[in-house]
Motif scaffolding. Structure first.
Motif, mmCIF file in Angstrom:
data_model
loop_
_atom_site.group_PDB
_atom_site.id
_atom_site.type_symbol
_atom_site.label_atom_id
_atom_site.label_comp_id
_atom_site.label_asym_id
_atom_site.label_seq_id
_atom_site.Cartn_x
_atom_site.Cartn_y
_atom_site.Cartn_z
ATOM 1 N N GLY A 167 97.166 -59.692 82.558
ATOM 2 C CA GLY A 167 97.509 -58.303 82.846
ATOM 3 C C GLY A 167 98.896 -58.101 83.414
ATOM 4 N N ASP A 168 99.729 -59.120 83.391
ATOM 5 C CA ASP A 168 101.064 -59.064 83.995
ATOM 6 C C ASP A 168 102.102 -58.875 82.899
ATOM 7 N N HIS A 219 104.975 -46.931 76.765
ATOM 8 C CA HIS A 219 104.201 -45.853 77.387
ATOM 9 C C HIS A 219 103.076 -46.389 78.281
ATOM 10 N N LEU A 220 102.966 -47.678 78.422
ATOM 11 C CA LEU A 220 101.907 -48.251 79.259
ATOM 12 C C LEU A 220 102.367 -48.312 80.708
ATOM 13 N N GLN A 236 92.161 -53.823 81.216
ATOM 14 C CA GLN A 236 91.762 -55.176 81.590
ATOM 15 C C GLN A 236 90.395 -55.199 82.266
ATOM 16 N N GLN A 237 90.053 -54.129 82.969
ATOM 17 C CA GLN A 237 88.721 -54.039 83.582
ATOM 18 C C GLN A 237 87.642 -53.968 82.498
ATOM 19 N N ILE A 238 87.896 -53.189 81.448
ATOM 20 C CA ILE A 238 86.937 -53.085 80.351
ATOM 21 C C ILE A 238 86.816 -54.422 79.631
ATOM 22 N N LEU A 239 87.964 -55.035 79.314
ATOM 23 C CA LEU A 239 87.939 -56.308 78.593
ATOM 24 C C LEU A 239 87.324 -57.421 79.442
ATOM 25 N N GLY A 240 87.384 -57.273 80.753
ATOM 26 C CA GLY A 240 86.831 -58.283 81.649
ATOM 27 C C GLY A 240 85.324 -58.369 81.620
ATOM 28 N N ILE A 281 97.011 -50.281 82.066
ATOM 29 C CA ILE A 281 96.777 -51.716 81.869
ATOM 30 C C ILE A 281 95.585 -52.185 82.684
ATOM 31 N N ALA A 282 95.515 -51.735 83.948
ATOM 32 C CA ALA A 282 94.409 -52.154 84.814
ATOM 33 C C ALA A 282 93.070 -51.673 84.260
ATOM 34 N N GLU A 283 93.021 -50.437 83.763
ATOM 35 C CA GLU A 283 91.784 -49.909 83.194
ATOM 36 C C GLU A 283 91.362 -50.706 81.967
#
Length: 395
Positions: free
Chosen positions: A277-278, A247-248, A257-261, A253-255
């Motif tokens: 993120g790939d 369901h991703l 990874q932005q938070i985790l970044g 995924i981008a959102e």
């Protein structure tokens, strides 16, 4: 080796990134998971901490009377609590649980979350504070009256009047990949934890911490935090992994990874770098899959495969020096059973002090025609084939 399970107090379900197949994580549900882990022979459970979770101490305390042997790995948070408060909490929990507390030291790695809790220290400063905190905490837990004045913490005639059962104190667990974190591990803790990186990278971290601990005149044990997706066949396991993230989409995924970044945690940066993120680059080592880390912070990798293969991968980590394995799987109730049933017979587990006699009765399975016990896996191997009703001659 010791196998732990996980209490998903931040949410659970059959898929990541969607409400489809989601579970309501209330007391009844986490009690089910804890009781399953207790009955199945897990050494303990990790109770997570952070603003996305139910309070770890309240949740773990509520599970004491619901379990018998299960140990609880619960976080103390330098900066969020004083050493004396944390020491009293740990002592009380250990006594009330009859010695079933394990302490997880969590310094924190998300500056945004830490700011919400009133902590505005840099990464280096937080570990300096953790060093002061553990110095005081360990002395208090050993019965000392502590007067201390440091850069971050000050105490005057502090003491714990009611001691813990475990001596000198409940075992300390701690994770962190930065040099500052590894020095904390070498100086203070009993178990150094790593997230599930490829074996070569884990081996490097173990060697670094072991060398630092030896220089400090101490010995440190090691543990690892991983997810597990184990099925009867390799194909079924990889299909289950694909379904978990089905369901991703790229936006989710981008959102994530932005938070985790925004984290300044070195360990989180290492986790994110495993896949960048790939979703096309998720197999990072044989049977080690980074798909969960696309949207989950912290532990983001899973061992995927059939029981024999996954057990061999676990043993590879054990050969590096890992003694404690903290596993989880989605959904956590069913996967606690699946992991125990498929993996435990293949692993050299630490024997529990008080075996549960009911397990030997229930492990027999359903009687055939209400009258005959089914054959065991050993019987099947001896006969050189599968055993099933369809293969029997009807008389």
């Amino acid at each position: 080796m010791e196998i732990f399970w996980f209490i998903p107090s931040h949410g659970d379900g059959r898929y990541l990134g969607t409400t489809e197949g989601a579970r309501t994580v209330d007391y009844d549900y986490i009690r089910q998971i804890a009781q399953a882990a207790d009955r199945l022979g897990y050494h303990g459970v990790l109770v997570p901490t952070g603003k996305a979770c139910e309070d770890a101490w309240v949740a773990a305390s509520s599970l004491i009377p619901a379990t018998q042997r299960l140990k609880f790995l619960v976080a103390i948070r330098p900066g969020l609590m004083s050493p004396s408060t944390a020491a009293r909490m740990a002592s009380t929990f250990d006594r009330l649980s009859k010695g079933r507390l394990l302490v997880n030291v969590v310094t924190g790695g998300d500056p945004h979350e830490l700011a919400g809790d009133g902590i505005f220290l840099s990464h280096q400063e937080r570990y300096e504070q953790t060093d002061e905190f553990l110095t005081i905490w360990r002395r208090l837990m050993q019965g000392e009256e502590v007067t201390s004045s440091g850069k971050y913490l000050r105490t005057e005639a502090s003491e714990v009047l009611f001691p813990a059962l475990q001596k000198p104190y409940p075992p300390l667990y701690f994770g962190g990949s930065s040099p500052a974190a590894q020095q904390i591990a070498a100086d203070h803790v009993d178990y150094y934890l790593t997230w599930g990186e490829p074996p070569a990278e884990v081996a490097e971290k173990i060697a670094q911490v072991r060398q630092q601990a030896e220089a400090a005149g101490r010995t440190v044990k090691f543990g690892i935090r991983l997810h597990v997706i184990v099925r009867e066949t390799e194909q079924e396991a990889w299909e289950a992994a694909d379904r978990l993230i089905s369901h991703l989409d790229d936006k989710i995924i981008a959102e994530a990874q932005q938070i985790l970044g925004r984290y300044d945690s070195v360990g989180q940066k290492r986790m994110s770098a495993l896949h960048n993120g790939d979703r096309a680059s998720l197999i990072i080592s044989p049977n080690l899959w980074a798909g969960i880390g696309l949207v989950r912070g912290g532990a983001g990798t899973a061992l995927v495969g059939d029981p024999v293969t996954v057990a061999e991968r676990i043993k590879e980590y054990a050969e590096l020096g890992i003694e404690s394995f903290i596993f989880s799987g989605y959904p956590h109730l069913e996967e606690a059973y699946r992991t125990a049933e498929l993996l435990f017979p293949l692993l050299p587990l630490t024997q529990q002090d008080e075996p549960n006699p009911s397990l030997t009765i229930q492990a027999s399975g359903e009687l055939i025609a209400y009258n005959k016990r089914p054959k065991s896996g050993n019987d099947l191997e001896a006969e050189g084939g599968n055993y099933g009703l369809a293969q029997q001659t009807v008389t």
